[in-house]
Design an enzyme around this catalytic site. Sequence first.
Site, short mmCIF file in Angstrom:
data_model
loop_
_atom_site.label_atom_id
_atom_site.label_comp_id
_atom_site.label_asym_id
_atom_site.label_seq_id
_atom_site.Cartn_x
_atom_site.Cartn_y
_atom_site.Cartn_z
N HIS A 61 -2.62 -39.96 -43.82
CA HIS A 61 -3.53 -40.23 -42.88
C HIS A 61 -4.75 -39.75 -42.94
CE1 HIS A 61 -1.66 -36.74 -40.82
NE2 HIS A 61 -2.71 -36.83 -40.08
N HIS A 63 -6.82 -37.40 -41.15
CA HIS A 63 -7.35 -36.21 -40.52
C HIS A 63 -7.65 -35.30 -41.69
CE1 HIS A 63 -5.32 -37.10 -36.50
NE2 HIS A 63 -6.39 -37.69 -36.65
N ASP A 65 -7.45 -32.13 -42.17
CA ASP A 65 -6.52 -31.09 -42.82
C ASP A 65 -5.53 -31.87 -43.96
OD1 ASP A 65 -5.31 -32.35 -40.17
OD2 ASP A 65 -3.68 -30.85 -40.42
N HIS A 66 -5.76 -33.07 -43.84
CA HIS A 66 -4.76 -33.84 -44.84
C HIS A 66 -5.46 -34.42 -46.07
CE1 HIS A 66 -1.11 -33.72 -42.26
NE2 HIS A 66 -2.05 -33.29 -41.39
N HIS A 117 0.09 -41.39 -34.07
CA HIS A 117 -0.88 -40.37 -34.35
C HIS A 117 -2.02 -40.47 -34.62
CE1 HIS A 117 -1.71 -35.93 -35.45
NE2 HIS A 117 -2.23 -36.23 -36.59
N ASP A 136 2.06 -36.32 -39.98
CA ASP A 136 2.17 -35.87 -38.78
C ASP A 136 2.71 -36.84 -37.61
OD1 ASP A 136 0.56 -33.83 -39.78
OD2 ASP A 136 -1.34 -33.87 -38.55
N HIS A 174 3.36 -29.83 -41.25
CA HIS A 174 3.00 -28.71 -40.56
C HIS A 174 4.24 -27.90 -40.29
CE1 HIS A 174 -1.26 -29.44 -39.52
NE2 HIS A 174 -0.79 -30.76 -39.47
FE FE Z 1 -2.09 -32.33 -39.61
ZN ZN Z 2 -3.08 -35.39 -38.27
#
Ligand code: FE
Ligand code: ZN
Length: 262
Positions: A61, A63, A65-66, A117, A136, A174
């Site tokens: 996805h 985001h 942090d990915h 998400h 996530d 995570h």
């Molecule tokens: Fe994340």
């Molecule tokens: Zn995420």
Amino acid sequence: MNAPVATGSIVISPIPAFQDNYIWMLTRDGEAIVVDPGDAAPVHAALRQHALNLTDILVTHHHRDHVGGVAELAEAYRARVWGPARESIPRRDVALREGDSVEVMDQRFSVIDIPGHTLGHIALYAAGIDTLFCGDTLFACGCGRLFEGTAAQMYESLQKLARLPQATRVYCGHEYTLSNIRFARAVEPDNADLAARQRDCERQREKGEPTVPSTMAVERATNPFLRCDQAPERAAAERRRPGAGSDPVSTFAEIRAWKNEF
Ligand code: FE
Ligand code: ZN
């Protein structure tokens, strides 16, 4: 890197990033694939340390942090980028939709749409090595927040994952497991499997080991978000809001809302 899991000739290991992210690395015969590289630096370091060439980057996805390390890694290694069709992914070469598959390292990963998400979130599942990358959406003993989708969408996405074989190893994005378990115990104080999982995971964290991957069997026995048709979950939802426990989707919505305040 620690606690690699060998699956045939493919080895899967976590590259920790930021506070609690895991970038998953698959290696075989001097080649590597990474899943959700939010940061390029720790991936560079791991590749150099083991003299690996990065061939492919898989993304679940959009985001930050990915995907934060995708462009730099794709550039540096000329790696191919696979990501969800319905989201904007840096330097994506192949847009993935449900029913597509990713063939890498002689394995076929099938693409599963799991909105909730984020709306375009996908999971990648390789039956040949009992491996699921779910970003996530499904966490160890928990699930992601509803940033873009509805509770009904997230519930159905989690159910799709729960129907995969029990032996499936669940690789999420995570290390949230211990706090997820504390919440799960508030929902289901009498679940003995959950109490055992808490002891196991506390021991792993004390040794600095990841609690991920788990298995779908463990998730189905202990993850409250996969158990919204069960009496303890329905009763917990009902206590928070009379009527909420009447069906699994409203139970899920209520428990997810409770988790946000927990
Ligand atoms: Fe994340
Ligand atoms: Zn995420």
